[in-house]
Design a protein around this motif. Structure first.
Motif, PDB file in Angstrom:
ATOM      1  N   GLU A  38       0.831  -1.208   0.000  1.00  0.00           N
ATOM      2  CA  GLU A  38       0.000   0.000   0.000  1.00  0.00           C
ATOM      3  C   GLU A  38       0.865   1.258   0.000  1.00  0.00           C
ATOM      4  OE1 GLU A  38      -4.076  -0.446   2.292  1.00  0.00           O
ATOM      5  OE2 GLU A  38      -2.413  -1.080   3.552  1.00  0.00           O
ATOM      6  N   TRP A  59      -0.252   7.730  -0.166  1.00  0.00           N
ATOM      7  CA  TRP A  59      -1.292   6.691  -0.297  1.00  0.00           C
ATOM      8  C   TRP A  59      -2.654   7.333  -0.534  1.00  0.00           C
ATOM      9  CZ3 TRP A  59      -5.805   5.671   2.339  1.00  0.00           C
ATOM     10  CH2 TRP A  59      -6.438   4.448   2.043  1.00  0.00           C
ATOM     11  N   ARG A  99      -3.096   8.502  -4.045  1.00  0.00           N
ATOM     12  CA  ARG A  99      -3.306   7.390  -4.991  1.00  0.00           C
ATOM     13  C   ARG A  99      -4.686   6.756  -4.832  1.00  0.00           C
ATOM     14  NH1 ARG A  99       2.011   5.918  -3.563  1.00  0.00           N
ATOM     15  NH2 ARG A  99       1.244   4.244  -2.234  1.00  0.00           N
ATOM     16  N   HIS A 100      -5.324   6.979  -3.655  1.00  0.00           N
ATOM     17  CA  HIS A 100      -6.629   6.361  -3.378  1.00  0.00           C
ATOM     18  C   HIS A 100      -7.662   7.440  -3.067  1.00  0.00           C
ATOM     19  CE1 HIS A 100      -3.694   3.147  -2.679  1.00  0.00           C
ATOM     20  NE2 HIS A 100      -4.642   2.329  -3.081  1.00  0.00           N
ATOM     21  N   ARG A 101      -7.764   8.390  -3.949  1.00  0.00           N
ATOM     22  CA  ARG A 101      -8.691   9.500  -3.720  1.00  0.00           C
ATOM     23  C   ARG A 101     -10.147   9.035  -3.697  1.00  0.00           C
ATOM     24  NH1 ARG A 101      -6.267  13.721  -7.960  1.00  0.00           N
ATOM     25  NH2 ARG A 101      -4.807  12.041  -8.451  1.00  0.00           N
ATOM     26  N   ASP A 102     -10.403   7.872  -4.297  1.00  0.00           N
ATOM     27  CA  ASP A 102     -11.779   7.361  -4.278  1.00  0.00           C
ATOM     28  C   ASP A 102     -12.244   7.000  -2.868  1.00  0.00           C
ATOM     29  OD1 ASP A 102      -9.673   5.424  -4.557  1.00  0.00           O
ATOM     30  OD2 ASP A 102     -11.216   3.883  -4.708  1.00  0.00           O
ATOM     31  N   ALA A 103     -11.296   6.837  -1.921  1.00  0.00           N
ATOM     32  CA  ALA A 103     -11.664   6.506  -0.540  1.00  0.00           C
ATOM     33  C   ALA A 103     -12.009   7.748   0.275  1.00  0.00           C
ATOM     34  CB  ALA A 103     -10.510   5.760   0.125  1.00  0.00           C
TER      35      ALA A 103
END
Length: 423
Positions: free
Chosen positions: A304, A328, A331-335
Motif C-alpha cells: 500500500e 497513499w 493514490r486512493h482518492r476514491d476513498a
C-alpha cells in the motif's frame, strides 16, 4: 597516542552507527546498588548530532577501528587508509566513569571493529561492560553492539550487563551482503538474533511469572531489558524501499525487534566502484522511518505504501515529495472524503494529518456532539492538508478538488513555499 587522540578517532568512527537510541530501558536507582548512575524508563541518554544531522547518543565510541573485515561500505574496512586507534578496556571504563561524573553522558554505546577474531573482540567488549557493572557498580545505560559470529556464550554474557544489544543486519538482501561484505554471514546474523530474542523473552516471561505468583525469586537474571535493535544501510545497493521494508517487517515479527534503524549510505574515502558516488539519501531514510511507523502502528501494508503499479516511474519506492500516508491518500482518492462523524477509527486513521491520538479524540468527541470544522482547528490538526479529505456537518469539500489532475501538486507546492519571516 594519548587517550584524547584515540577518542577523537574512535568517536568519529562510530558516527555512522544510527542504532543508539535508549528508549525502553528499566528504571535503575543508584541508591539500591550503592554505586553510581541511574536510568529512567523511556528517557533518552545524552544526545548529540552528527555533521549530517543525525541524533546520536554519547558516549558513543568504538573499542577499536582496526578491522579484519573488508566490508565495501564501511569506512573502517581493512583496506581503508583512515587513522587507526584502539582503546584498552580500562581506558573505555575510565572515560565512561569520568564523563558520567561530569554529567557529560548518561550511558555508553560501544561497538568495535573485528580484531584477531570475532570471539576475541566480543570478549573485549563484554569485559568493558562487566567491569563497569561489577567493579564500578555503574547503573547508567549500556548499549553493546554485538558480533554475530561470536560464540553464543559471549552474547549471553553481554546480555547480562547491557540494557540493549544490537546486531547489524547490514543490507536488506543476502545477495548484497555476500557481494559487499564477504566475511559476514546472513545465517550467523539470523542465528544470533534468534538467540538474543530467546534470552530477552525468557527474562520477560520470568518477570511476568514472578508478578503473577508474587515471588521475586522467580525472576531470571536480567537479559538486555531494553530488547534488541538492528540497522540497515540504505542506498549502498539497488534494493528498493519495498524490499527494505519487507526485510524490516520480517525482523520485527521474527525477533521482536525494538527498532530497525535505517542508515543512509554516506560516500567514504577510496570507496569501491560498486558503491554509488552520490550524497547520502537522507530524505529517503526519513521516508523509510515514516513508513516503518505506519506499518507498525497504523495497519498499512507494504504494497500500500510503496508504489507497485506497473506504470510507476519508480516501482517499489516511497514518494520523496510527500510523506507515505499522504502519498497513499493521493493514490486512493476514491476513498475520500471521510465523514468524521460516521467513519470508524481505522478509516479516520488513514486521513492525512490525523494521528492515533487525535483519531481517538475525534471518536470520543463526536459521542458528545457532532463534529464541526472548527473542532479540527481546536485539535490543532493541519487543516490545509486534511481539508480535502474529510467532511463534517459544516464542511463538504468539492468533489472536483479531489479529482483534479494536478491535485498532488497542491501539497508539493505547499512544501516548497518559503514562510514569511514575520508570519
Amino acid at each position: 597516542m594519548d587517550v584524547l587522540q584515540k577518542l577523537e578517532i574512535l568517536a568519529d568512527a562510530a558516527k555512522y552507527d544510527a542504532s543508539c537510541a535508549s528508549s525502553g530501558t528499566e528504571s535503575r536507582n543508584s541508591l539500591k546498588n550503592q554505586g553510581i548512575g541511574s536510568t529512567s524508563p523511556g528517557m533518552g541518554i545524552c544526545h548529540s548530532y552528527t555533521p549530517d544531522g543525525r541524533c546520536i547518543s554519547l558516549l558513543k565510541i568504538l573499542l577499536t577501528n582496526f578491522c579484519l573485515y573488508e566490508c565495501a561500505y564501511c569506512v573502517n574496512r581493512t583496506s581503508s587508509n583512515v587513522p587507526r586507534a584502539r582503546f584498552s578496556i580500562d581506558e573505555v571504563v575510565n572515560l565512561t566513569m569520568e564523563f558520567y561524573k561530569r554529567n557529560y553522558i548518561e550511558g555508553l554505546f560501544l561497538s568495535s571493529g573485528i580484531i584477531k577474531s570475532a570471539d576475541y573482540t566480543m570478549e573485549q567488549v563484554v569485559a568493558v561492560a562487566r567491569k563497569l557493572r561489577l567493579e564500578h557498580r555503574f547503573g547508567g545505560y549500556i548499549h553493546l553492539k554485538t558480533i554475530p559470529e561470536a560464540s553464543p556464550e559471549l552474547l549471553a554474557e553481554a546480555g547480562l550487563y547491557a540494557d540493549r544489544l544490537s546486531i547489524n543486519v547490514e543490507l536488506p538482501s543476502e545477495t548484497s551482503l555476500k557481494r559487499l561484505a564477504p566475511e559476514k554471514n546472513a545465517q550467523s546474523i539470523v542465528r544470533s538474533m534468534a538467540n538474543l530474542s530467546s534470552g530477552i523473552e525468557e527474562y520477560k516471561e520470568s518477570k511476568k511469572l514472578a508478578r503473577k505468583k508474587a515471588n521475586k525469586k522467580l525472576i531470571a537474571p536480567k537479559f538486555s531489558p531494553s530488547g534488541q535493535s538492528t540497522q540497515m544501510i540504505v542506498g549502498a545497493d539497488t534494493s528498493n524501499d519495498a524490499i527494505i521494508l519487507r526485510k524490516a517487517s520480517q525482523l520485527y515479527q521474527s525477533f521482536k525487534m525494538k527498532r530497525v534503524y535505517y542508515s543512509a549510505f554516506s560516500p567514504i574515502p577510496d570507496a569501491s566502484s560498486e558503491l554509488p558516488l552520490k550524497s547520502p539519501p537522507l530524505v529517503r531514510e526519513h521516508r523509510l522511518y515514516q513508513a516503518d511507523w505506519l506499518l507498525r502502528f497504523y495497519g498499512y501494508g507494504i504494497d500500500e505504501l510503496t508504489d507497485v503499479t506497473n506504470d510507476s516511474p519508480s516501482p517499489g519506492m516511497l514518494s520523496l515529495d510527500v510523506d507515505p500516508k499522504l502519498a497513499w491518500a493521493i493514490r486512493h482518492r476514491d476513498a475520500f472524503p471521510v465523514d468524521l462523524n460516521r467513519a470508524d477509527f481505522e478509516t479516520i486513521l488513514r486521513v492525512p494529518g490525523i494521528g492515533v491520538i487525535n483519531a481517538r479524540r475525534l471518536v470520543a468527541q463526536r459521542k458528545v456532539a457532532a463534529l464541526r470544522y472548527q473542532d479540527l482547528s481546536k485539535l490543532r490538526l493541519p487543516i490545509e492538508k486534511l481539508k480535502y479529505f474529510v467532511t463534517t456537518i459544516d464542511h463538504h469539500p468539492k468533489p472536483t478538488q479531489l479529482d483534479a489532475a494536478n491535485f498532488s501538486s497542491l501539497f508539493i507546492a505547499q512544501k516548497s513555499q518559503q514562510m514569511n519571516l514575520f508570519e
